[in-house]
Design a protein around this motif. Structure first.
Motif, PDB file in Angstrom:
ATOM      1  N   ARG A 140      18.296 -45.541  21.660  1.00  0.00           N
ATOM      2  CA  ARG A 140      16.949 -46.108  21.725  1.00  0.00           C
ATOM      3  C   ARG A 140      16.345 -46.042  20.333  1.00  0.00           C
ATOM      4  O   ARG A 140      16.885 -45.350  19.453  1.00  0.00           O
ATOM      5  N   PRO A 177      10.373 -43.840  18.383  1.00  0.00           N
ATOM      6  CA  PRO A 177       9.007 -44.331  18.553  1.00  0.00           C
ATOM      7  C   PRO A 177       8.082 -43.858  17.436  1.00  0.00           C
ATOM      8  O   PRO A 177       8.477 -43.052  16.581  1.00  0.00           O
ATOM      9  N   SER A 214       5.606 -41.833  17.418  1.00  0.00           N
ATOM     10  CA  SER A 214       5.278 -40.409  17.349  1.00  0.00           C
ATOM     11  C   SER A 214       6.321 -39.622  16.565  1.00  0.00           C
ATOM     12  O   SER A 214       5.978 -38.835  15.691  1.00  0.00           O
ATOM     13  N   ALA A 215       7.601 -39.853  16.860  1.00  0.00           N
ATOM     14  CA  ALA A 215       8.645 -39.081  16.187  1.00  0.00           C
ATOM     15  C   ALA A 215       8.763 -39.475  14.718  1.00  0.00           C
ATOM     16  O   ALA A 215       9.360 -38.748  13.920  1.00  0.00           O
ATOM     17  N   ARG A 260      22.189 -32.968  25.193  1.00  0.00           N
ATOM     18  CA  ARG A 260      21.323 -32.018  24.497  1.00  0.00           C
ATOM     19  C   ARG A 260      20.872 -30.879  25.410  1.00  0.00           C
ATOM     20  O   ARG A 260      20.739 -29.740  24.991  1.00  0.00           O
ATOM     21  N   MET A 261      20.614 -31.208  26.667  1.00  0.00           N
ATOM     22  CA  MET A 261      20.119 -30.200  27.603  1.00  0.00           C
ATOM     23  C   MET A 261      21.273 -29.456  28.280  1.00  0.00           C
ATOM     24  O   MET A 261      21.053 -28.634  29.156  1.00  0.00           O
ATOM     25  N   TYR A 299      23.750 -31.794  15.315  1.00  0.00           N
ATOM     26  CA  TYR A 299      22.303 -31.904  15.115  1.00  0.00           C
ATOM     27  C   TYR A 299      21.935 -32.914  14.037  1.00  0.00           C
ATOM     28  O   TYR A 299      20.829 -33.410  13.998  1.00  0.00           O
ATOM     29  N   VAL A 326       1.720 -31.165  17.332  1.00  0.00           N
ATOM     30  CA  VAL A 326       3.043 -31.796  17.367  1.00  0.00           C
ATOM     31  C   VAL A 326       3.781 -31.242  18.586  1.00  0.00           C
ATOM     32  O   VAL A 326       3.843 -30.029  18.782  1.00  0.00           O
ATOM     33  N   LYS A 358      11.894 -31.419  25.001  1.00  0.00           N
ATOM     34  CA  LYS A 358      12.131 -30.385  26.012  1.00  0.00           C
ATOM     35  C   LYS A 358      13.361 -29.531  25.727  1.00  0.00           C
ATOM     36  O   LYS A 358      13.495 -28.448  26.291  1.00  0.00           O
ATOM     37  N   ALA A 359      14.242 -30.043  24.872  1.00  0.00           N
ATOM     38  CA  ALA A 359      15.396 -29.224  24.494  1.00  0.00           C
ATOM     39  C   ALA A 359      14.929 -27.928  23.830  1.00  0.00           C
ATOM     40  O   ALA A 359      15.665 -26.949  23.779  1.00  0.00           O
ATOM     41  N   ASN A 382      16.268 -28.287  14.589  1.00  0.00           N
ATOM     42  CA  ASN A 382      17.245 -29.179  15.225  1.00  0.00           C
ATOM     43  C   ASN A 382      16.659 -29.970  16.386  1.00  0.00           C
ATOM     44  O   ASN A 382      17.386 -30.641  17.104  1.00  0.00           O
ATOM     45  N   GLN A 417      14.020 -32.748  18.107  1.00  0.00           N
ATOM     46  CA  GLN A 417      13.233 -33.931  17.780  1.00  0.00           C
ATOM     47  C   GLN A 417      11.777 -33.761  18.213  1.00  0.00           C
ATOM     48  O   GLN A 417      11.475 -33.013  19.133  1.00  0.00           O
ATOM     49  N   VAL A 418      10.915 -34.508  17.539  1.00  0.00           N
ATOM     50  CA  VAL A 418       9.506 -34.533  17.921  1.00  0.00           C
ATOM     51  C   VAL A 418       9.353 -35.573  19.032  1.00  0.00           C
ATOM     52  O   VAL A 418       9.860 -36.685  18.924  1.00  0.00           O
ATOM     53  N   THR A 419       8.675 -35.181  20.094  1.00  0.00           N
ATOM     54  CA  THR A 419       8.444 -36.114  21.203  1.00  0.00           C
ATOM     55  C   THR A 419       7.124 -36.843  21.019  1.00  0.00           C
ATOM     56  O   THR A 419       7.043 -38.045  21.198  1.00  0.00           O
ATOM     57  N   ALA A 420       6.094 -36.119  20.676  1.00  0.00           N
ATOM     58  CA  ALA A 420       4.776 -36.749  20.600  1.00  0.00           C
ATOM     59  C   ALA A 420       3.917 -36.044  19.573  1.00  0.00           C
ATOM     60  O   ALA A 420       4.214 -34.913  19.171  1.00  0.00           O
ATOM     61  N   CYS A 432      12.451 -40.353  30.996  1.00  0.00           N
ATOM     62  CA  CYS A 432      12.344 -39.138  30.172  1.00  0.00           C
ATOM     63  C   CYS A 432      11.600 -38.044  30.928  1.00  0.00           C
ATOM     64  O   CYS A 432      11.962 -36.884  30.862  1.00  0.00           O
ATOM     65  N   MET A 438      11.003 -38.264  34.266  1.00  0.00           N
ATOM     66  CA  MET A 438      11.384 -38.379  35.680  1.00  0.00           C
ATOM     67  C   MET A 438      10.169 -38.648  36.579  1.00  0.00           C
ATOM     68  O   MET A 438       9.896 -37.928  37.548  1.00  0.00           O
ATOM     69  N   ARG A 453      10.171 -38.399  25.482  1.00  0.00           N
ATOM     70  CA  ARG A 453      10.769 -38.593  24.166  1.00  0.00           C
ATOM     71  C   ARG A 453      10.875 -40.055  23.747  1.00  0.00           C
ATOM     72  O   ARG A 453      10.827 -40.342  22.573  1.00  0.00           O
ATOM     73  N   CYS A 454      11.024 -40.994  24.694  1.00  0.00           N
ATOM     74  CA  CYS A 454      11.169 -42.384  24.248  1.00  0.00           C
ATOM     75  C   CYS A 454       9.821 -43.072  24.125  1.00  0.00           C
ATOM     76  O   CYS A 454       9.733 -44.167  23.574  1.00  0.00           O
TER      77      CYS A 454
END
Lengths: 327, 481
Positions: free
Chosen positions: A124, A127, A129-130, A261-262, A269, B250, B254-255, B323, B325-328, B418, B420, B452-453
């Motif tokens: 994907r 976005p 935010s990231a 990842r989970m 990484y 930031v 969830k990882a 390691n 990622q930033v989600t929001a 993401c 659910m 995340r998306c």
């Protein structure tokens, strides 16, 4: 379509019904693997090509020039013809040791034990935010994937005159989608001093009438309920205000590797993809990976080809004829 | 159970001056933030006919939409202050009622961590303050003890005070549950109804809103970031001035959830609680907030440099976040005033109470403030008969550690993968007595697109499901338009 809850076990479970997953599934069947089950969380199989409403797809796979949606349909048909089971609206919520998958469907939750699992969950875009972009948060901020699924699947548009961020191949695809939907981008910006791909974006301005600003980045997104204006900074430290009603972030693909990842699988990484050996096998040898999950981002044909190749390895592995490792 | 005659009151209302009377209540509550929702609930339970008046199209549109979601014990509140009392009361009440509302609690506990000798030197004061605030279970932890609880924390941590009672809650479902109970018990909520003025006839208020007039005996101003403006517009003055203070956050993927189980508080300074690293009830790890004074009451923009700096600070304390990622990213605006404490002002002559300056402890303090409002009204002679058997409606669970909707069959389909979020959850959030009034409200009620998306996969389906529901839709038109 198949209800995955019917089964407790299968030979190969493939997560993701895109080009890599479907090509792998059909190949496995052709290699004599009995029960191949493709699980996809969407209500329709085919993956991202479903909402890339323009060519070129399928040139090598099916020897014709196709749009994404017809390519997706063809992939699904080929897999079904080969005897592949496809379960839709089926979310895998957990990867367990040794190929035990926890799944959620509207008919309930369940567990599926697969001899081998192929992760083909794709990519994907990153976005806003990231990307840590400055500004307020309001309606009208989108990615190419979100735009294309709105336009091609739902016949809706999120904005009329957006600013496009990025100059990757997908950015060109975004311009095509805008053109089809009657959306008129006000400009395209790129942080670097030259476009990520020189053709065709170098000519984007003349092709689409969209000015391209290089060395330019967003410093603020302004608006109340929807985007009203974007402030950008160019290489000469000049701030420019661009009036627009949306911001379309294109590219910067990242693997959709959440499940890996989970889970207990090793993750690289740096790339965000699961770690694989030379065959495409993950740190738990029940799990394999293929397609864009491994190398964001590749065209559908490459994913399709890799799906087929990895499927061959999995078939060999199930028959006990795969060497231990060539890591 | 319900005030039957109240439910039908609208039919025979007079329309003074051509402006229609849209509500007639005992108590008008201005502002649908967490404080307004809590006051609405309390007073409805006490038997008052309440009307909550909100200028936005949904609740939680101001300060309450961007906080740290921590249920505070009040261990570090000013000793003997109203804030400390309200936090204490609110904390107790939350623990008492949360189960009946299906509101989740994540029993994280907090660690006030020292990373320098200078910070360690403040521990004695913090322990004393906690003791004076009657929080008896504070404990000093050594580095080894900290790392046995939080093995992923940076080894440079020196020592910490453990505050076992600090918890993490759902900051948006809680106020929704409060208002829902107020409405279920005969209350009314008005949206898009900014209060622009009002007249007091010595007994009753007639408030003017953008939607029509509201009559009420008492008014509770819970307008948060606009509290002083409402007082100015209606009373002609206000004891305080709101000094908006922005806090940027930031949110990590969830990882990261498995990397941290406690709320990591810094040693606070005079002005602010400082930058916190905390798990959310939804399974993420968040760092923030900053404390930036600004003029604007509604510009919650984030700034790239500051987001980078926050991320760096988070990684310094929890190195494995590098390691993740930033989600929001988001920013909230706290309604600070010239002074640090809660600004509760009662004008008994005019049946008016203003609740101002409610900042970081507001989520916890709201229930306590609501009880305080009831006390204040009783003191000035307001006499209501508490409901014997109030109705209560549980809210959908959004907490990651408890069963979500998709675990129960018949949910239609997953719309937001993401987070659910099911189709059933989205449709039900747009119905009922307090339906989502805008997309932000829908996100806060369901978590759709909050993952995340950020809408890459689901915004098309969401645009379709919400078509025609909101004034500001995701899709602005058909292609053929």
């Amino acid at each position: 379509m198949t209800n995955a809850l019917k089964y407790n076990r299968c030979d190969v479970a493939i997560i993701g019904a895109g080009p890599a997953g479907l090509a792998a599934a059909a190949t496995l069947k052709k290699q004599g693997i009995e029960h191949v089950l493709v699980l996809d969380r969407e209500s329709e199989a085919g993956g991202i090509p479903r909402h890339c409403g323009h060519p070129p797809f399928g040139i090598i796979e099916y020897a014709r020039l196709m749009t994404g949606p017809s390519y997706a349909k063809r992939l699904v048909a080929s897999a079904q013809k080969a005897g592949v089971d496809i379960a839709l609206k089926t979310s895998v919520t957990k990867l367990g040791f040794g190929g035990i998958l926890t799944i959620a469907t509207p008919k309930g939750m369940g567990e599926l034990k697969a001899k081998r699992v192929l992760l083909a969950t794709g990519v994907r875009e990153t976005p806003r935010s990231a990307r840590l972009v400055s500004g307020d948060r309001m309606l009208g901020i989108s990615t190419t994937g979100a735009l294309q699924s709105m336009v091609y699947l739902k016949n809706l548009i999120p904005f009329r005159y957006p600013l496009v961020v990025g100059t990757q191949i997908v950015s060109f695809s975004a311009l095509l989608t805008c053109k089809k939907a009657g959306i008129k981008p006000v400009a395209m910006i790129e942080e670097k001093s030259s476009p990520t791909i020189s053709w065709p974006l170098h000519h984007a301005s003349s092709l689409f009438g969209v000015p391209l600003f290089l060395n330019t980045r967003i410093t603020n997104i302004i608006g109340k309920d929807r985007v009203e204006m974007v402030q950008v900074l160019d290489g000469k430290k000049n701030t420019r205000e661009i009036v627009c009603d949306g911001v379309l972030f294109t590219g910067q693909f990242t693997p959709e590797s959440t499940l890996a990842r989970m889970s207990h699988l090793d993750l690289d990484y740096g790339t965000g993809s699961p770690v694989i050996d030379g065959f495409g096998r993950c740190s738990d040898p029940s799990y394999w990976a293929a397609g864009n999950l491994l190398q964001p981002v590749n065209i559908a044909f490459n994913c399709w080809r890799e799906g087929r190749r990895t499927a061959g390895r999995i078939a060999q592995d199930l028959k006990g004829s795969l060497p231990l490792s060539i890591k | 159970m319900k005030n039957k005659d109240y439910n039908n009151f609208g039919s025979n209302l007079d329309k003074p001056g051509g402006v229609s009377l849209i509500a007639n209540a005992d108590i008008a509550i201005i502002g649908g933030g967490v404080v307004g929702c809590a006051v609405a609930r309390r007073m409805a339970l006490e038997g008052a006919r309440i009307v909550l008046i909100e200028k936005a199209s949904d609740i939680l549109d101001g300060a309450s939409k961007g906080n740290s979601a921590i249920l505070h014990t009040g261990f570090d509140a000013p000793v003997g202050s109203l804030e400390q009392k309200c936090v204490n009361r609110g904390y107790e009440e939350y623990l008492k009622i949360h189960k009946s509302f299906n509101l989740p609690i994540l029993k994280t506990g907090a660690l006030v961590t020292a990373w320098s000798e200078e910070q360690e030197n403040k521990f004695e004061d913090i322990l004393k303050k906690g003791h004076d605030n009657d929080i008896k279970n504070l404990k000093l932890l050594s580095k080894t003890q900290i790392l046995s609880i939080e093995p992923d924390l940076a080894k440079s941590v020196r020592s910490a005070i453990s505050v076992p009672g600090e918890y993490v809650i759902d900051p948006w479902s809680s106020p929704l549950a409060y208002l829902r109970q107020a409405v279920d018990n005969g209350g009314q909520a008005l949206f898009n109804a900014e209060v622009t003025g009002g007249e007091f006839d010595g007994n009753t208020w007639l408030l003017t809103t953008r939607k029509g007039q509201v009559r009420a005996r008492y008014v509770i101003n819970c307008a948060g970031l606009y509290g002083d403006i409402v007082d100015h517009n209606v009373l002609g003055g206000c004891e305080f001035t709101i000094k908006p203070r922005k806090g940027q956050f930031v949110v990590f993927d969830k990882a990261a959830g498995k990397l941290l189980s406690s709320v990591i508080l810094p040693v606070p300074t005079e002005r602010t609680k400082g930058i916190v690293l905390f798990p959310t009830i939804f399974g993420n790890i968040v760092v923030g907030p900053t404390a930036e004074e600004q003029e604007s009451r509604n510009n919650a923009c984030v700034d790239k440099e500051i987001l980078i700096s926050l991320t760096r600070q988070a990684i310094e304390k929890l190195p494995a976040l590098a390691n993740i990622q930033v989600t929001a990213t988001y920013a909230g605006i706290r309604p600070a005033t010239e002074e640090k404490h809660y600004r509760v002002i009662q004008d008994s002559d005019r049946n008016w109470i203003t609740l101002g300056g409610i900042r970081s402890t507001g989520l916890t303090g709201a229930l306590g403030l609501a009880a305080h409002v009831h006390d204040l009204l009783s003191d000035q002679g307001a006499d209501f008969k508490a409901l014997d058997n109030p109705s209560i409606h549980p809210v959908p669970n959004l907490a990651e550690h408890l069963p979500r909707d998709y675990k129960t069959r018949g949910y239609g389909e997953i719309v937001c993968h993401c987070e659910m979020v099911s189709q059933r959850e989205i449709l039900s959030a747009m119905e009922g007595p307090v339906p989502a009034g805008n997309l932000g409200g829908l996100k806060r009620r369901t978590r759709a697109t909050m993952g995340r998306c950020q809408g890459f996969y689901c915004s098309a389906r969401l645009a379709e499901l919400t078509q025609g529901k909101f004034t500001n839709p995701l899709g602005i038109g058909d292609i053929d338009d």
